[in-house]
Scaffold this active site. Structure first.
Site, PDB file in Angstrom:
ATOM      1  N   ASP A   1       1.064  -1.074   0.015  1.00  0.00           N
ATOM      2  CA  ASP A   1      -0.071  -0.008  -0.053  1.00  0.00           C
ATOM      3  C   ASP A   1       1.004   1.095   0.171  1.00  0.00           C
ATOM      4  O   ASP A   1       1.962   1.309   0.755  1.00  0.00           O
ATOM      5  CB  ASP A   1      -0.802  -0.015   1.162  1.00  0.00           C
ATOM      6  CG  ASP A   1      -1.897   0.846   1.028  1.00  0.00           C
ATOM      7  OD1 ASP A   1      -3.026   0.496   0.980  1.00  0.00           O
ATOM      8  OD2 ASP A   1      -1.872   2.251   1.102  1.00  0.00           O
ATOM      9  N   ILE A   2       0.457   2.420  -0.713  1.00  0.00           N
ATOM     10  CA  ILE A   2       1.413   3.378  -0.906  1.00  0.00           C
ATOM     11  C   ILE A   2       1.373   4.420   0.338  1.00  0.00           C
ATOM     12  O   ILE A   2       1.937   5.229   0.733  1.00  0.00           O
ATOM     13  CB  ILE A   2       0.923   4.298  -2.139  1.00  0.00           C
ATOM     14  CG1 ILE A   2      -0.370   4.393  -2.202  1.00  0.00           C
ATOM     15  CG2 ILE A   2       1.589   3.767  -3.327  1.00  0.00           C
ATOM     16  CD1 ILE A   2      -0.934   5.624  -3.101  1.00  0.00           C
TER      17      ILE A   2
ATOM     18  N   ASN B   1     -12.714  -3.185   3.057  1.00  0.00           N
ATOM     19  CA  ASN B   1     -13.385  -2.110   3.312  1.00  0.00           C
ATOM     20  C   ASN B   1     -14.445  -2.253   2.421  1.00  0.00           C
ATOM     21  O   ASN B   1     -14.134  -2.386   1.050  1.00  0.00           O
ATOM     22  CB  ASN B   1     -12.827  -0.958   3.250  1.00  0.00           C
ATOM     23  CG  ASN B   1     -11.767  -0.884   4.366  1.00  0.00           C
ATOM     24  OD1 ASN B   1     -12.068  -1.200   5.403  1.00  0.00           O
ATOM     25  ND2 ASN B   1     -10.626  -0.157   4.256  1.00  0.00           N
TER      26      ASN B   1
ATOM     27  N   GLN C   1     -14.269   2.189   1.700  1.00  0.00           N
ATOM     28  CA  GLN C   1     -13.649   1.600   0.266  1.00  0.00           C
ATOM     29  C   GLN C   1     -13.586   3.068  -0.488  1.00  0.00           C
ATOM     30  O   GLN C   1     -14.639   3.631  -0.860  1.00  0.00           O
ATOM     31  CB  GLN C   1     -14.603   0.669  -0.146  1.00  0.00           C
ATOM     32  CG  GLN C   1     -14.006   0.070  -1.495  1.00  0.00           C
ATOM     33  CD  GLN C   1     -14.788  -1.207  -1.958  1.00  0.00           C
ATOM     34  OE1 GLN C   1     -16.070  -1.411  -1.625  1.00  0.00           O
ATOM     35  NE2 GLN C   1     -14.323  -2.094  -2.887  1.00  0.00           N
TER      36      GLN C   1
ATOM     37  N   HIS D   1     -10.092  -5.795  -2.878  1.00  0.00           N
ATOM     38  CA  HIS D   1      -8.626  -5.735  -2.396  1.00  0.00           C
ATOM     39  C   HIS D   1      -8.773  -6.032  -0.687  1.00  0.00           C
ATOM     40  O   HIS D   1      -9.715  -5.507  -0.278  1.00  0.00           O
ATOM     41  CB  HIS D   1      -7.942  -4.697  -2.466  1.00  0.00           C
ATOM     42  CG  HIS D   1      -8.420  -3.455  -2.139  1.00  0.00           C
ATOM     43  ND1 HIS D   1      -9.616  -2.598  -2.816  1.00  0.00           N
ATOM     44  CD2 HIS D   1      -8.235  -2.535  -0.861  1.00  0.00           C
ATOM     45  CE1 HIS D   1      -9.990  -1.697  -2.162  1.00  0.00           C
ATOM     46  NE2 HIS D   1      -9.352  -1.642  -1.188  1.00  0.00           N
TER      47      HIS D   1
ATOM     48  N   HIS E   1      -6.705  -5.916   2.757  1.00  0.00           N
ATOM     49  CA  HIS E   1      -5.668  -5.059   3.233  1.00  0.00           C
ATOM     50  C   HIS E   1      -4.890  -6.127   4.188  1.00  0.00           C
ATOM     51  O   HIS E   1      -5.755  -6.456   5.350  1.00  0.00           O
ATOM     52  CB  HIS E   1      -6.026  -3.915   4.124  1.00  0.00           C
ATOM     53  CG  HIS E   1      -6.516  -2.764   3.436  1.00  0.00           C
ATOM     54  ND1 HIS E   1      -5.774  -1.662   3.184  1.00  0.00           N
ATOM     55  CD2 HIS E   1      -7.701  -2.687   2.805  1.00  0.00           C
ATOM     56  CE1 HIS E   1      -6.710  -0.849   2.556  1.00  0.00           C
ATOM     57  NE2 HIS E   1      -7.964  -1.273   2.496  1.00  0.00           N
TER      58      HIS E   1
HETATM   59  P1  AMP Z   1      -9.788   1.043   0.355  1.00  0.00           P
HETATM   60  O1  AMP Z   1      -9.895   2.633   1.139  1.00  0.00           O
HETATM   61  O2  AMP Z   1     -10.117   0.013   1.386  1.00  0.00           O
HETATM   62  O3  AMP Z   1     -10.532   0.963  -0.983  1.00  0.00           O
HETATM   63  O4  AMP Z   1      -8.074   1.046   0.076  1.00  0.00           O
HETATM   64  C1  AMP Z   1      -7.405   1.377  -1.100  1.00  0.00           C
HETATM   65  C2  AMP Z   1      -5.946   1.422  -0.422  1.00  0.00           C
HETATM   66  O5  AMP Z   1      -5.398   1.462  -1.950  1.00  0.00           O
HETATM   67  C3  AMP Z   1      -5.644   2.643   0.223  1.00  0.00           C
HETATM   68  O6  AMP Z   1      -4.977   2.305   1.383  1.00  0.00           O
HETATM   69  C4  AMP Z   1      -4.514   3.326  -0.839  1.00  0.00           C
HETATM   70  O7  AMP Z   1      -3.713   3.706   0.144  1.00  0.00           O
HETATM   71  C5  AMP Z   1      -4.050   2.304  -1.628  1.00  0.00           C
HETATM   72  N1  AMP Z   1      -3.734   2.730  -3.084  1.00  0.00           N
HETATM   73  C6  AMP Z   1      -4.137   3.727  -3.520  1.00  0.00           C
HETATM   74  N2  AMP Z   1      -3.562   3.750  -4.894  1.00  0.00           N
HETATM   75  C7  AMP Z   1      -2.525   2.843  -4.684  1.00  0.00           C
HETATM   76  C8  AMP Z   1      -1.304   2.604  -5.522  1.00  0.00           C
HETATM   77  N3  AMP Z   1      -1.187   3.261  -6.728  1.00  0.00           N
HETATM   78  N4  AMP Z   1      -0.664   1.834  -5.108  1.00  0.00           N
HETATM   79  C9  AMP Z   1      -0.542   1.119  -3.990  1.00  0.00           C
HETATM   80  N5  AMP Z   1      -1.695   1.419  -3.055  1.00  0.00           N
HETATM   81  C10 AMP Z   1      -2.740   2.223  -3.272  1.00  0.00           C
END
Ligand code: AMP
Ligand code: ZN
Length: 116
Positions: free
Chosen positions: A34-35, A89, A96, A102, A104
């Site tokens: 995760d970024i 989420n 979400q 996805h 986590h």
């Molecule tokens: P959610 O809020 O459960 O939909 O989680 C989405 C997740 O994706 C968040 O924790 C972000 O930090 C992560 N995210 C968004 N863009 C990227 C990316 N390009 N590479 C890695 N993680 C990402």
């Protein structure tokens, strides 16, 4: 047949069009960091096919849903002591933000309950 969404961020990561720090790949899944990490280990494990959430994935492709669970445990085993939290989420009210399924995988620190 694998379904994709051309406008989906995570489909673009699966396709290699957007870079990601990929830690594992299997027939049905990829996993990348995760970024915006919320724990020492914060890896997203996703199906290669586009489904908006884990329930949709389980209905459309049970093998992929099961593979995702196996991969989550493998990440936790590889990066720590096997103690982890797996979070899906699901829906905007549950925070979400990316509507490609996805999980986590969070590990490497102690965690509270209930989640915020
Ligand atoms: P959610 O809020 O459960 O939909 O989680 C989405 C997740 O994706 C968040 O924790 C972000 O930090 C992560 N995210 C968004 N863009 C990227 C990316 N390009 N590479 C890695 N993680 C990402
Ligand atoms: Zn997608």
């Amino acid at each position: 047949m694998t379904s994709t969404d051309p406008d989906c961020l995570f489909c673009k990561i699966v396709a290699g069009d957007i870079p990601a720090d990929i830690v594992r790949e299997s027939e049905h899944t990829i996993a990348f960091r995760d970024i915006n990490a919320q724990a020492p280990t914060h890896v997203l494990v996703i199906p290669k096919r586009h489904e908006p959430d884990i329930g949709s994935l389980a209905a459309a492709d049970p093998d992929a849903a099961l593979a995702l669970l196996h991969e989550a445990r493998a990440i936790a085993d590889t990066e720590g002591n096997g103690t982890y939290r797996l979070v899906f989420n699901t829906g905007a009210d549950a925070n979400q933000t990316v509507f490609h399924c996805h999980g986590h995988v969070l590990a490497g620190r102690s965690m509270g309950w209930p989640p915020g």
